[in-house]
Design an enzyme around this catalytic site. Structure first.
Site, PDB file in Angstrom:
ATOM      1  N   ARG A 106       5.512 -10.945  36.256  1.00 27.51           N
ATOM      2  CA  ARG A 106       6.404  -9.838  37.029  1.00 27.51           C
ATOM      3  C   ARG A 106       5.796  -9.246  37.974  1.00 27.51           C
ATOM      4  O   ARG A 106       4.876  -8.374  38.013  1.00 27.51           O
ATOM      5  CB  ARG A 106       7.257  -9.257  35.684  1.00 27.51           C
TER       6      ARG A 106
ATOM      7  N   HIS B 170      14.732 -15.114  40.076  1.00 30.07           N
ATOM      8  CA  HIS B 170      14.272 -14.362  38.645  1.00 30.07           C
ATOM      9  C   HIS B 170      15.032 -15.701  37.909  1.00 30.07           C
ATOM     10  O   HIS B 170      16.420 -16.330  37.670  1.00 30.07           O
ATOM     11  CB  HIS B 170      15.431 -13.662  38.243  1.00 30.07           C
TER      12      HIS B 170
ATOM     13  N   GLN C  81      15.850 -16.027  33.916  1.00 29.48           N
ATOM     14  CA  GLN C  81      16.936 -15.222  33.699  1.00 29.48           C
ATOM     15  C   GLN C  81      18.597 -16.432  33.943  1.00 29.48           C
ATOM     16  O   GLN C  81      19.320 -16.759  32.885  1.00 29.48           O
ATOM     17  CB  GLN C  81      17.871 -14.145  34.534  1.00 29.48           C
TER      18      GLN C  81
ATOM     19  N   ASP D 172      25.634  -8.108  38.410  1.00 30.89           N
ATOM     20  CA  ASP D 172      23.868  -7.423  38.318  1.00 30.89           C
ATOM     21  C   ASP D 172      23.815  -6.230  39.536  1.00 30.89           C
ATOM     22  O   ASP D 172      24.645  -5.839  39.931  1.00 30.89           O
ATOM     23  CB  ASP D 172      22.264  -8.235  39.197  1.00 30.89           C
TER      24      ASP D 172
ATOM     25  N   CYS E  56      23.251  -9.520  34.396  1.00 29.56           N
ATOM     26  CA  CYS E  56      21.576  -9.781  32.580  1.00 29.56           C
ATOM     27  C   CYS E  56      21.099  -8.436  32.645  1.00 29.56           C
ATOM     28  O   CYS E  56      19.851  -8.817  31.702  1.00 29.56           O
ATOM     29  CB  CYS E  56      20.569 -10.374  34.614  1.00 29.56           C
TER      30      CYS E  56
ATOM     31  N   ARG F 234      17.770 -15.266  26.792  1.00 31.18           N
ATOM     32  CA  ARG F 234      16.844 -15.437  27.102  1.00 31.18           C
ATOM     33  C   ARG F 234      15.616 -15.829  26.634  1.00 31.18           C
ATOM     34  O   ARG F 234      14.675 -16.596  26.569  1.00 31.18           O
ATOM     35  CB  ARG F 234      15.755 -13.574  27.496  1.00 31.18           C
TER      36      ARG F 234
HETATM   37  N1  NVA Z   1      18.054  -7.656  40.542  1.00 31.72           N
HETATM   38  C1  NVA Z   1      17.636  -6.629  39.227  1.00 31.72           C
HETATM   39  C2  NVA Z   1      17.138  -7.442  38.097  1.00 31.72           C
HETATM   40  C3  NVA Z   1      16.437  -7.237  36.218  1.00 31.72           C
HETATM   41  C4  NVA Z   1      16.588  -7.463  36.025  1.00 31.72           C
HETATM   42  C5  NVA Z   1      15.830  -6.154  39.747  1.00 31.72           C
HETATM   43  O1  NVA Z   1      15.429  -7.581  40.447  1.00 31.72           O
HETATM   44  O2  NVA Z   1      15.906  -5.035  39.191  1.00 31.72           O
HETATM   45  N1   CP Z   2      17.086  -9.027  32.074  1.00 28.93           N
HETATM   46  C1   CP Z   2      15.618  -8.968  32.634  1.00 28.93           C
HETATM   47  O1   CP Z   2      15.283  -9.803  33.402  1.00 28.93           O
HETATM   48  O2   CP Z   2      15.241  -8.139  32.141  1.00 28.93           O
HETATM   49  P1   CP Z   2      14.370  -6.470  31.771  1.00 28.93           P
HETATM   50  O3   CP Z   2      13.894  -6.055  33.825  1.00 28.93           O
HETATM   51  O4   CP Z   2      14.512  -6.264  30.720  1.00 28.93           O
HETATM   52  O5   CP Z   2      13.051  -8.211  31.657  1.00 28.93           O
END
Ligand code: NVA
Ligand code: CP
Length: 300
Positions: A101, A128, A131, A219, A259, A287
């Site tokens: 990540r 992502h 997801q 989101d 998400c 997930r």
């Molecule tokens: N769009 C959000 C998704 C978090 C799971 C981010 O990148 O922070």
């Molecule tokens: N939806 C998702 O990826 O959540 P986290 O950021 O908690 O991993």
């Protein structure tokens, strides 16, 4: 040859369907004794916070018989200037897979190019994909099909919607994205999806998007790494909230997805996220099941 999962399009349409089928099987408890990761170690390299991705991978790897090693990248020599390339080559001598990540999507590509083990994208600024796997399993479960489903995404054209567009291409789902001008999904990903026959439309009006929709999705307005834009984004996205009024414009049996984590009162109201139409907790559970199916497929 090893296979990575950096974007949804690392899967074919057939792969996606069989992966969702396998995830449903694993969820139902069939094959609970099989341990394809026995004796194997998967590294979780995280540059950003996480609740769902981290814990679902850690527990999923354990359930498949393997060991998960969570590493906050600040604690690696990467944080002191060691290159991604050297890190990837060395980690591949210990591990059997990497979940990453991070910010720049190119970091996942560099890791994948230099590690002879599968690399799985656990979120970048651009994609992502894990997801989207869980999202589509959830839609299949709740609606009984992916064909003839209209999914309306309301809000920022971010990493989550970029992956939803690719998932729409693989499954034939009809995706309408409503976002303010200048906050559309990634242009290159959109054009690629359209050129291959994906049914994705981008509009500015949330009411137009949700008309006849089976699924509403949103989101956060401010993704990780965009914290300096908080005030500006809150103003720009004000009209892009999933609230009771907007939900009433969709089909009466529409489900609501997010998400998570949610910023309640911004992109979604308490009333909607806590309503019977909301499936966000089942979506989060999925997930675990989809990632187990993915690990089973990729890690040898
Ligand atoms: N769009 C959000 C998704 C978090 C799971 C981010 O990148 O922070
Ligand atoms: N939806 C998702 O990826 O959540 P986290 O950021 O908690 O991993």
């Amino acid at each position: 040859m090893k296979k990575d999962f950096l974007t949804l399009l690392d899967l074919s349409a057939d792969d996606m369907h069989s992966l969702l089928k396998r995830a449903a099987e694993l969820k139902s408890g069939e094959d609970s004794s099989s341990c394809p990761l026995l004796g194997k170690s998967i590294g979780l390299l995280f540059d950003k916070s996480s609740t769902r991705t981290r814990i679902s991978f850690q527990t999923g790897i354990y359930q498949l018989g393997g060991q998960a090693i969570y590493i906050n990248t600040k604690d690696l020599q990467l944080g002191r200037g060691e290159t991604v390339e050297d890190t990837a080559k060395v980690l591949a001598r210990y591990l059997h897979g990497i979940v990453v990540r991070t910010f720049a999507h190119s970091t996942t590509e560099k890791l994948a190019a230099n590690a002879g083990i599968p690399v799985i994208n656990g979120l970048t600024d651009l994609h992502h994909p894990c997801q989207a796997l869980a999202d589509f399993l959830t839609i299949m479960e709740k609606k009984g099909r992916l064909r003839d489903i209209k999914l309306a995404y309301i809000g920022d054209g971010n990493n989550v919607v970029n992956s939803l567009m690719e998932a729409a291409l693989l499954t034939g789902i009809d995706l309408v994205v409503a976002c303010p001008r200048g906050y559309e999904p990634d242009r290159k990903i959109f054009e690629n999806v359209i050129s291959k026959g994906g049914k994705v439309t981008v509009v500015t009006d949330p009411e137009e998007a949700v008309n006849e929709a089976d699924v509403l999705y949103t989101d956060v307005w401010i993704s990780m790494g965009q914290e300096r834009e908080v005030e500006r984004r809150k103003k720009i996205f004000k009209q892009y909230q999933i609230n009771g009024q907007l939900v009433s414009r969709a089909k009466s049996d529409a489900i609501v997805m997010h998400c998570l984590p949610a910023h309640r009162g911004e992109e979604i109201t308490d009333e909607v996220i806590d309503s019977p139409q909301s499936v966000v907790i089942d979506q989060a559970e999925n997930r675990l099941h989809t990632q187990k199916a993915l690990l089973e497929k990729l890690v040898r």
